[in-house]
Design a protein around this motif. Structure first.
Motif, mmCIF file in Angstrom:
data_model
loop_
_atom_site.group_PDB
_atom_site.id
_atom_site.type_symbol
_atom_site.label_atom_id
_atom_site.label_comp_id
_atom_site.label_asym_id
_atom_site.label_seq_id
_atom_site.Cartn_x
_atom_site.Cartn_y
_atom_site.Cartn_z
ATOM 1 N N GLN A 15 -29.461 24.410 5.183
ATOM 2 C CA GLN A 15 -29.810 23.462 4.133
ATOM 3 C C GLN A 15 -28.823 23.527 2.968
ATOM 4 O O GLN A 15 -28.392 22.505 2.454
ATOM 5 C CB GLN A 15 -31.228 23.733 3.633
ATOM 6 C CG GLN A 15 -31.733 22.650 2.696
ATOM 7 C CD GLN A 15 -33.138 22.926 2.194
ATOM 8 O OE1 GLN A 15 -33.664 24.026 2.304
ATOM 9 N NE2 GLN A 15 -33.751 21.908 1.623
ATOM 10 N N HIS A 59 -36.540 22.285 10.446
ATOM 11 C CA HIS A 59 -35.379 23.050 9.982
ATOM 12 C C HIS A 59 -34.215 22.933 10.960
ATOM 13 O O HIS A 59 -34.427 22.837 12.159
ATOM 14 C CB HIS A 59 -35.740 24.534 9.863
ATOM 15 C CG HIS A 59 -36.885 24.803 8.953
ATOM 16 N ND1 HIS A 59 -36.877 24.467 7.620
ATOM 17 C CD2 HIS A 59 -38.084 25.384 9.177
ATOM 18 C CE1 HIS A 59 -38.024 24.824 7.068
ATOM 19 N NE2 HIS A 59 -38.780 25.373 7.987
ATOM 20 N N ALA A 67 -32.362 28.697 8.351
ATOM 21 C CA ALA A 67 -32.621 27.315 7.938
ATOM 22 C C ALA A 67 -32.189 27.090 6.494
ATOM 23 O O ALA A 67 -31.709 26.018 6.133
ATOM 24 C CB ALA A 67 -34.100 26.995 8.110
ATOM 25 N N ARG A 68 -32.334 28.116 5.655
ATOM 26 C CA ARG A 68 -31.884 27.997 4.265
ATOM 27 C C ARG A 68 -30.372 27.850 4.211
ATOM 28 O O ARG A 68 -29.832 27.066 3.428
ATOM 29 C CB ARG A 68 -32.328 29.221 3.474
ATOM 30 C CG ARG A 68 -33.821 29.307 3.307
ATOM 31 C CD ARG A 68 -34.249 30.683 2.820
ATOM 32 N NE ARG A 68 -35.687 30.722 2.553
ATOM 33 C CZ ARG A 68 -36.348 31.827 2.265
ATOM 34 N NH1 ARG A 68 -35.718 32.991 2.221
ATOM 35 N NH2 ARG A 68 -37.637 31.780 2.037
#
Length: 217
Positions: A153, A101, A149-150
């Motif tokens: 992303q 991540h 991390a989302r």
DNA sequence: ACCGGGATGTTCT
DNA sequence: GAACATCCCGGTG
């Protein structure tokens, strides 16, 4: 540049109903970042992270310091990974976590003094289709940016942006702007998430009631 | 709903 | 070798 015709949640389309002209998007001045990370952190709540057609309002952050903060990546030595934390405030620190991540940090303070604010969660405002193309077609709105991390992303951020300058408008690569909307409610202040040292330091802040926060309560 | 484990690479002991 | 600023998926209530 204005975003596409997409509806932006949390933003009124009532500019025509008021005499006041809509306030322009403003990048933050360098001095905003050149303060201690635990001072900058709560002021980042409500600001807007932008990159290309994607935009999201920051709702959760954590501050990390230097040698006095045992949870900080800069607690021990300056290494190739944490090098950007030592830059002058106003740069990005993007690191690789758990072998898979990426996480986005705002470098704060003076050159040579490590400090950063981790962007943990945000409310998607524009470019949600692009975010879903990166995160997954079936992901709910609240699942797009509710975690460090989302968030990275959804914005397509990787280590290539480590040590880059923070952008100040929507035409740059990755930036932060102030669209004039105040943070909704007083920030909630708690201890940080997911660490096993420095657990007592209360350097996490989030917007109360936001469904986009990574770990409420 | 809450849990447990696995994925995966860099850093440090 | 172990830890790690995480997330996802599959188990069980």
């Amino acid at each position: 540049m204005t975003p596409p015709s997409e509806v932006i949640p949390g933003r009124r389309s009532s500019a025509s109903r008021t005499h006041q002209p809509a306030r322009a998007d403003n990048g933050l001045p360098g001095v905003f970042y050149q303060r201690e990370p635990w001072v900058v952190a709560s002021e980042l709540l409500g600001k807007v992270l932008v990159k290309g057609e994607t935009a999201a309002r920051i709702v959760e952050v954590e501050a990390y310091g230097g040698v006095d903060d045992p949870a900080s990546h800069a607690h021990r030595n300056r290494t190739r990974r944490n090098d950007a934390m030592f830059l002058e405030g106003g740069h990005w620190y993007v690191y690789f976590s758990y072998g898979m991540h990426w996480c986005i940090n705002v470098v704060c303070g003076s050159a040579g003094v490590p400090g950063a604010v981790l962007l943990r969660a945000a409310e998607p405002m524009a470019g949600l289709a692009v975010m879903r193309a990166r995160r997954g077609a079936a992901v709910r709105d609240t699942g797009l940016c509710n975690g460090p991390a989302r968030l990275a992303q959804s914005f397509g951020v990787t280590g290539s942006l480590d040590a880059a300058c923070i952008g100040t408008d929507r035409s740059g690569d990755l930036g932060i702007i102030d669209d004039g909307q105040a943070c909704a409610g007083d920030p909630v202040n708690t201890v940080r998430v997911g660490i096993s040292a420095g657990e007592a330091i209360p350097w996490r802040w989030y917007v109360p009631g936001s469904p986009h926060v990574s770990r409420p309560r």
